[in-house]
Design a protein around this motif. Sequence first.
Motif, PDB file in Angstrom:
ATOM      1  N   ASN A 130       0.880  -1.168   0.000  1.00  0.00           N
ATOM      2  CA  ASN A 130       0.000   0.000   0.000  1.00  0.00           C
ATOM      3  C   ASN A 130       0.918   1.218   0.000  1.00  0.00           C
ATOM      4  O   ASN A 130       1.557   1.527   1.009  1.00  0.00           O
ATOM      5  CB  ASN A 130      -0.913   0.005   1.218  1.00  0.00           C
ATOM      6  CG  ASN A 130      -1.914   1.153   1.190  1.00  0.00           C
ATOM      7  OD1 ASN A 130      -1.649   2.222   0.651  1.00  0.00           O
ATOM      8  ND2 ASN A 130      -3.075   0.931   1.769  1.00  0.00           N
ATOM      9  N   SER A 131       1.011   1.905  -1.120  1.00  0.00           N
ATOM     10  CA  SER A 131       1.992   2.986  -1.263  1.00  0.00           C
ATOM     11  C   SER A 131       1.772   4.111  -0.261  1.00  0.00           C
ATOM     12  O   SER A 131       2.684   4.917  -0.021  1.00  0.00           O
ATOM     13  CB  SER A 131       1.955   3.546  -2.692  1.00  0.00           C
ATOM     14  OG  SER A 131       0.653   3.983  -3.043  1.00  0.00           O
ATOM     15  N   ASN A 132       0.594   4.178   0.350  1.00  0.00           N
ATOM     16  CA  ASN A 132       0.347   5.217   1.355  1.00  0.00           C
ATOM     17  C   ASN A 132       1.089   4.955   2.660  1.00  0.00           C
ATOM     18  O   ASN A 132       1.222   5.869   3.480  1.00  0.00           O
ATOM     19  CB  ASN A 132      -1.149   5.314   1.655  1.00  0.00           C
ATOM     20  CG  ASN A 132      -1.945   5.790   0.464  1.00  0.00           C
ATOM     21  OD1 ASN A 132      -1.439   6.534  -0.376  1.00  0.00           O
ATOM     22  ND2 ASN A 132      -3.192   5.357   0.370  1.00  0.00           N
ATOM     23  N   PHE A 133       1.560   3.746   2.864  1.00  0.00           N
ATOM     24  CA  PHE A 133       2.221   3.401   4.114  1.00  0.00           C
ATOM     25  C   PHE A 133       3.748   3.433   3.969  1.00  0.00           C
ATOM     26  O   PHE A 133       4.375   4.459   4.211  1.00  0.00           O
ATOM     27  CB  PHE A 133       1.739   2.040   4.613  1.00  0.00           C
ATOM     28  CG  PHE A 133       0.266   1.966   4.871  1.00  0.00           C
ATOM     29  CD1 PHE A 133      -0.445   3.082   5.285  1.00  0.00           C
ATOM     30  CD2 PHE A 133      -0.429   0.775   4.699  1.00  0.00           C
ATOM     31  CE1 PHE A 133      -1.801   3.029   5.524  1.00  0.00           C
ATOM     32  CE2 PHE A 133      -1.793   0.704   4.935  1.00  0.00           C
ATOM     33  CZ  PHE A 133      -2.485   1.826   5.353  1.00  0.00           C
ATOM     34  N   TYR A 345       1.927  -0.011  -8.767  1.00  0.00           N
ATOM     35  CA  TYR A 345       2.593   0.303 -10.039  1.00  0.00           C
ATOM     36  C   TYR A 345       2.217   1.714 -10.498  1.00  0.00           C
ATOM     37  O   TYR A 345       3.067   2.485 -10.955  1.00  0.00           O
ATOM     38  CB  TYR A 345       2.187  -0.721 -11.100  1.00  0.00           C
ATOM     39  CG  TYR A 345       2.750  -0.428 -12.473  1.00  0.00           C
ATOM     40  CD1 TYR A 345       4.009  -0.883 -12.844  1.00  0.00           C
ATOM     41  CD2 TYR A 345       1.997   0.292 -13.409  1.00  0.00           C
ATOM     42  CE1 TYR A 345       4.529  -0.612 -14.106  1.00  0.00           C
ATOM     43  CE2 TYR A 345       2.505   0.562 -14.673  1.00  0.00           C
ATOM     44  CZ  TYR A 345       3.763   0.112 -15.007  1.00  0.00           C
ATOM     45  OH  TYR A 345       4.272   0.385 -16.260  1.00  0.00           O
ATOM     46  N   GLY A 346       0.934   2.047 -10.351  1.00  0.00           N
ATOM     47  CA  GLY A 346       0.466   3.362 -10.775  1.00  0.00           C
ATOM     48  C   GLY A 346       1.112   4.493  -9.988  1.00  0.00           C
ATOM     49  O   GLY A 346       1.351   5.572 -10.537  1.00  0.00           O
ATOM     50  N   PHE A 347       1.380   4.251  -8.705  1.00  0.00           N
ATOM     51  CA  PHE A 347       2.028   5.273  -7.885  1.00  0.00           C
ATOM     52  C   PHE A 347       3.384   5.656  -8.465  1.00  0.00           C
ATOM     53  O   PHE A 347       3.704   6.836  -8.617  1.00  0.00           O
ATOM     54  CB  PHE A 347       2.192   4.757  -6.452  1.00  0.00           C
ATOM     55  CG  PHE A 347       3.011   5.666  -5.565  1.00  0.00           C
ATOM     56  CD1 PHE A 347       2.415   6.716  -4.894  1.00  0.00           C
ATOM     57  CD2 PHE A 347       4.378   5.462  -5.412  1.00  0.00           C
ATOM     58  CE1 PHE A 347       3.171   7.561  -4.088  1.00  0.00           C
ATOM     59  CE2 PHE A 347       5.133   6.298  -4.606  1.00  0.00           C
ATOM     60  CZ  PHE A 347       4.523   7.353  -3.937  1.00  0.00           C
ATOM     61  N   PHE A 348       4.192   4.663  -8.793  1.00  0.00           N
ATOM     62  CA  PHE A 348       5.538   4.926  -9.282  1.00  0.00           C
ATOM     63  C   PHE A 348       5.540   5.550 -10.677  1.00  0.00           C
ATOM     64  O   PHE A 348       6.547   6.144 -11.079  1.00  0.00           O
ATOM     65  CB  PHE A 348       6.356   3.638  -9.291  1.00  0.00           C
ATOM     66  CG  PHE A 348       6.804   3.199  -7.933  1.00  0.00           C
ATOM     67  CD1 PHE A 348       7.897   3.787  -7.316  1.00  0.00           C
ATOM     68  CD2 PHE A 348       6.126   2.207  -7.253  1.00  0.00           C
ATOM     69  CE1 PHE A 348       8.313   3.396  -6.056  1.00  0.00           C
ATOM     70  CE2 PHE A 348       6.533   1.806  -5.983  1.00  0.00           C
ATOM     71  CZ  PHE A 348       7.626   2.397  -5.389  1.00  0.00           C
ATOM     72  N   HIS A 349       4.447   5.425 -11.401  1.00  0.00           N
ATOM     73  CA  HIS A 349       4.395   5.971 -12.751  1.00  0.00           C
ATOM     74  C   HIS A 349       3.462   7.179 -12.851  1.00  0.00           C
ATOM     75  O   HIS A 349       3.191   7.664 -13.945  1.00  0.00           O
ATOM     76  CB  HIS A 349       3.973   4.881 -13.742  1.00  0.00           C
ATOM     77  CG  HIS A 349       5.003   3.806 -13.909  1.00  0.00           C
ATOM     78  ND1 HIS A 349       5.124   2.746 -13.031  1.00  0.00           N
ATOM     79  CD2 HIS A 349       5.992   3.626 -14.826  1.00  0.00           C
ATOM     80  CE1 HIS A 349       6.114   1.958 -13.406  1.00  0.00           C
ATOM     81  NE2 HIS A 349       6.656   2.469 -14.487  1.00  0.00           N
ATOM     82  N   SER A 350       2.997   7.651 -11.693  1.00  0.00           N
ATOM     83  CA  SER A 350       2.179   8.860 -11.676  1.00  0.00           C
ATOM     84  C   SER A 350       3.051  10.074 -11.965  1.00  0.00           C
ATOM     85  O   SER A 350       4.191  10.168 -11.484  1.00  0.00           O
ATOM     86  CB  SER A 350       1.519   9.023 -10.301  1.00  0.00           C
ATOM     87  OG  SER A 350       1.044  10.338 -10.123  1.00  0.00           O
ATOM     88  N   PRO A 351       2.562  11.041 -12.753  1.00  0.00           N
ATOM     89  CA  PRO A 351       3.357  12.245 -13.020  1.00  0.00           C
ATOM     90  C   PRO A 351       3.682  13.042 -11.763  1.00  0.00           C
ATOM     91  O   PRO A 351       4.644  13.811 -11.739  1.00  0.00           O
ATOM     92  CB  PRO A 351       2.470  13.044 -13.990  1.00  0.00           C
ATOM     93  CG  PRO A 351       1.090  12.485 -13.814  1.00  0.00           C
ATOM     94  CD  PRO A 351       1.274  11.040 -13.458  1.00  0.00           C
ATOM     95  N   ILE A 352       2.892  12.863 -10.710  1.00  0.00           N
ATOM     96  CA  ILE A 352       3.142  13.580  -9.453  1.00  0.00           C
ATOM     97  C   ILE A 352       4.329  12.970  -8.705  1.00  0.00           C
ATOM     98  O   ILE A 352       5.144  13.668  -8.115  1.00  0.00           O
ATOM     99  CB  ILE A 352       1.890  13.559  -8.558  1.00  0.00           C
ATOM    100  CG1 ILE A 352       0.726  14.274  -9.252  1.00  0.00           C
ATOM    101  CG2 ILE A 352       2.178  14.208  -7.208  1.00  0.00           C
ATOM    102  CD1 ILE A 352      -0.572  14.218  -8.475  1.00  0.00           C
ATOM    103  N   TRP A 353       4.451  11.634  -8.732  1.00  0.00           N
ATOM    104  CA  TRP A 353       5.437  10.948  -7.908  1.00  0.00           C
ATOM    105  C   TRP A 353       6.602  10.334  -8.689  1.00  0.00           C
ATOM    106  O   TRP A 353       7.639  10.034  -8.120  1.00  0.00           O
ATOM    107  CB  TRP A 353       4.754   9.825  -7.111  1.00  0.00           C
ATOM    108  CG  TRP A 353       3.480  10.222  -6.444  1.00  0.00           C
ATOM    109  CD1 TRP A 353       2.216   9.835  -6.771  1.00  0.00           C
ATOM    110  CD2 TRP A 353       3.332  11.100  -5.315  1.00  0.00           C
ATOM    111  NE1 TRP A 353       1.303  10.405  -5.930  1.00  0.00           N
ATOM    112  CE2 TRP A 353       1.958  11.184  -5.022  1.00  0.00           C
ATOM    113  CE3 TRP A 353       4.233  11.818  -4.520  1.00  0.00           C
ATOM    114  CZ2 TRP A 353       1.455  11.955  -3.985  1.00  0.00           C
ATOM    115  CZ3 TRP A 353       3.736  12.592  -3.484  1.00  0.00           C
ATOM    116  CH2 TRP A 353       2.376  12.651  -3.224  1.00  0.00           C
TER     117      TRP A 353
END
Length: 368
Positions: A130-133, A345-353
């Motif tokens: 869970n990328s939030n943790f 996977y989406g977290f690491f490829h988000s333009p924000i992150w």
Amino acid sequence: MDVLLPISLLAVLLTLFESKGWMRNGMAWGFIIVTIVASLRCDYGNDWPAYEAMFELFSKYNVTLSNFDSFGLRDEEPGWLLLNMLFRNVSFQWFVVTLTIFNSVIYYMLIRTYVPLNLRPFAVFIYLFNSNFFVLGLSMMRQTLAITMIAATLPLILRNRILVPLLVILAASTIHMSAIVALPILLIGMLPEKGSIYRWIVASFVVLFVVVSISSKEVFAFFLNFITENEDMSRYAVYDDNSFVTYGLGYLIGLIPYILGLIYLWQNSIHHTIDKKVVLLTMIGALVIPLGSAAQMVGRVAYYFTVFSIVTFPQLFYNKEIVKNNVFRGAFIALFVFIMLYTYYGFFHSPIWRDAYLEYKTIFSSMS
């Protein structure tokens, strides 16, 4: 991601080996490996440069709590300033190492104390994927420390010991002021372990969730107005995107464990494998889900409650009295794991992150 993904998988695998009786202290070794790798990070995440720059002020100049205003630190939380002052005689890297070890020890102890051995691999998976943790916590060190401090008081909260958790929440709010939203945890600690009161809570929860979901934009406008007008909180709303939550398949799948939690709270006949108060703590975070995509800071408020999902979700999914059909249970778990990996996977490829997180930088990277 090329570093965090394999070491996270290894930690889950080692925990699985321990749960099967194939090795001793597998989860401990997994946490040790993850902690070592996390301690070696350098210039990783969106917030790292700001934290390091502040620390350098304390290291190079005689900054104290009495003169920090003259160094442009008037708006910073005093607890975080104090920590920087205490560690200024060592390197920033050692400061990071200390925080990392503290976080790892607390979450290791929570899982070991409240999650049965056979479900610990699932709990470790939730914590690491869970990328939030874990992942986001590598960057947002202040709020992660505040969340971990409050999570550490769970044993006292469950025994209705209010004073120490209250002091911890107040102390955590001097590190990240958002910690003050965790005060309802104290009220939940006063609830009985069983009783009809939980049915009233579930009914109220459902009504509130529907209201928040239907009027998410209006509620968000209220929060946005508060954030922009509040000088202290406005500093945290720096990574927001402009999209509101969409009620698609992934969103609905993400609600499955919360629905199971509501069933668990409603049915007094269910064999209670975990204290209802811990489940209720997790449920509170679900109220913020409809607003989380609209404002990162509003979403971050939920972390003080959703962090307990590390210990509750595995037990909710595997409670055979909630989902009696093995096929449905397996399908729910498979969907949940898929969504977790997809969003990871989406977290690491988000333009924000992406730019700050995709490449894992360590102290050895800076030497090359």
